[in-house]
Design a protein around this motif. Structure first.
Motif, PDB file in Angstrom:
ATOM      1  N   LYS A 133      -2.647  11.096   4.000  1.00  0.00           N
ATOM      2  CA  LYS A 133      -3.036  10.217   5.105  1.00  0.00           C
ATOM      3  C   LYS A 133      -3.356   8.822   4.589  1.00  0.00           C
ATOM      4  O   LYS A 133      -3.864   8.668   3.489  1.00  0.00           O
ATOM      5  CB  LYS A 133      -4.240  10.799   5.843  1.00  0.00           C
ATOM      6  N   ASP A 134      -3.056   7.832   5.410  1.00  0.00           N
ATOM      7  CA  ASP A 134      -3.393   6.455   5.067  1.00  0.00           C
ATOM      8  C   ASP A 134      -4.845   6.213   5.478  1.00  0.00           C
ATOM      9  O   ASP A 134      -5.489   7.092   6.068  1.00  0.00           O
ATOM     10  CB  ASP A 134      -2.408   5.485   5.738  1.00  0.00           C
TER      11      ASP A 134
ATOM     12  N   TYR B  89       1.481   9.958   6.470  1.00  0.00           N
ATOM     13  CA  TYR B  89       2.588   9.044   6.211  1.00  0.00           C
ATOM     14  C   TYR B  89       3.838   9.467   6.976  1.00  0.00           C
ATOM     15  O   TYR B  89       4.630   8.624   7.384  1.00  0.00           O
ATOM     16  CB  TYR B  89       2.844   8.906   4.709  1.00  0.00           C
TER      17      TYR B  89
ATOM     18  N   PRO C 266       0.819  -1.226   0.000  1.00  0.00           N
ATOM     19  CA  PRO C 266       0.000   0.000   0.000  1.00  0.00           C
ATOM     20  C   PRO C 266       0.851   1.274   0.000  1.00  0.00           C
ATOM     21  O   PRO C 266       0.526   2.239  -0.692  1.00  0.00           O
ATOM     22  CB  PRO C 266      -0.818  -0.130   1.288  1.00  0.00           C
ATOM     23  N   PHE C 267       1.962   1.278   0.744  1.00  0.00           N
ATOM     24  CA  PHE C 267       2.864   2.432   0.741  1.00  0.00           C
ATOM     25  C   PHE C 267       3.504   2.603  -0.637  1.00  0.00           C
ATOM     26  O   PHE C 267       3.630   3.710  -1.138  1.00  0.00           O
ATOM     27  CB  PHE C 267       3.940   2.258   1.824  1.00  0.00           C
TER      28      PHE C 267
ATOM     29  N   VAL D 168       1.214   4.348  -3.015  1.00  0.00           N
ATOM     30  CA  VAL D 168       1.173   5.798  -2.781  1.00  0.00           C
ATOM     31  C   VAL D 168       2.369   6.463  -3.459  1.00  0.00           C
ATOM     32  O   VAL D 168       2.222   7.466  -4.159  1.00  0.00           O
ATOM     33  CB  VAL D 168       1.146   6.114  -1.265  1.00  0.00           C
TER      34      VAL D 168
END
Length: 134
Positions: free
Chosen positions: A111-112, A118, A61-62, A65
């Motif tokens: 934002k997650d 982050y 997921p990171f 981004v």
């Protein structure tokens, strides 16, 4: 050395020479490490560490981004275009590092899904593969 060990060593050598290096990861990792004063940055912060998913296309997921943030910057392509030209390669690396340093600042406000930025997640060691200095 056994025959099997020699065979495996030879196979590893052939594969390591046949697979081109991923230049972008190290360049981007250096910028992230400097910007957030991290002790270490691992490939696994952006790329899945699952054995069956070990390709450059399977992002965490990171990593997704980061991929969205650098979309259109053609980082790997630009580095590959100058890989045999030392002087030009250094200029391209410097330009990419500067561009990504500007891009990475956007992580501070993003934002997650949990609602944390982050920057907070990175400093709290909540992103696998990123280790802050303590």
């Amino acid at each position: 050395m056994t025959k099997t060990t020699k065979t495996l060593s030879a196979a590893w050598l052939v594969l390591s020479l046949a697979v081109p290096p991923v230049y972008a990861q190290s360049e981007l990792g250096i910028v992230v490490k400097k910007y957030y004063s991290l002790r270490s940055v691992s490939c696994n912060s952006c790329h899945s560490k699952e054995e069956e998913e070990k390709t450059c296309d399977n992002l965490t997921p990171f990593g997704l981004v980061i991929a969205k943030l650098v979309q259109g910057q053609r980082i790997t392509e630009r580095l590959n275009e100058v890989k045999d030209l030392e002087e030009e390669k250094e200029l391209v690396k410097e330009a990419i590092e500067k561009e990504f340093a500007d891009t990475i600042k956007k992580l501070d406000v993003l934002k997650d899904p949990s609602g944390k930025s982050y920057a907070e997640l990175i400093q709290a060691s909540e992103i696998d593969g990123l280790r802050p200095r303590k």
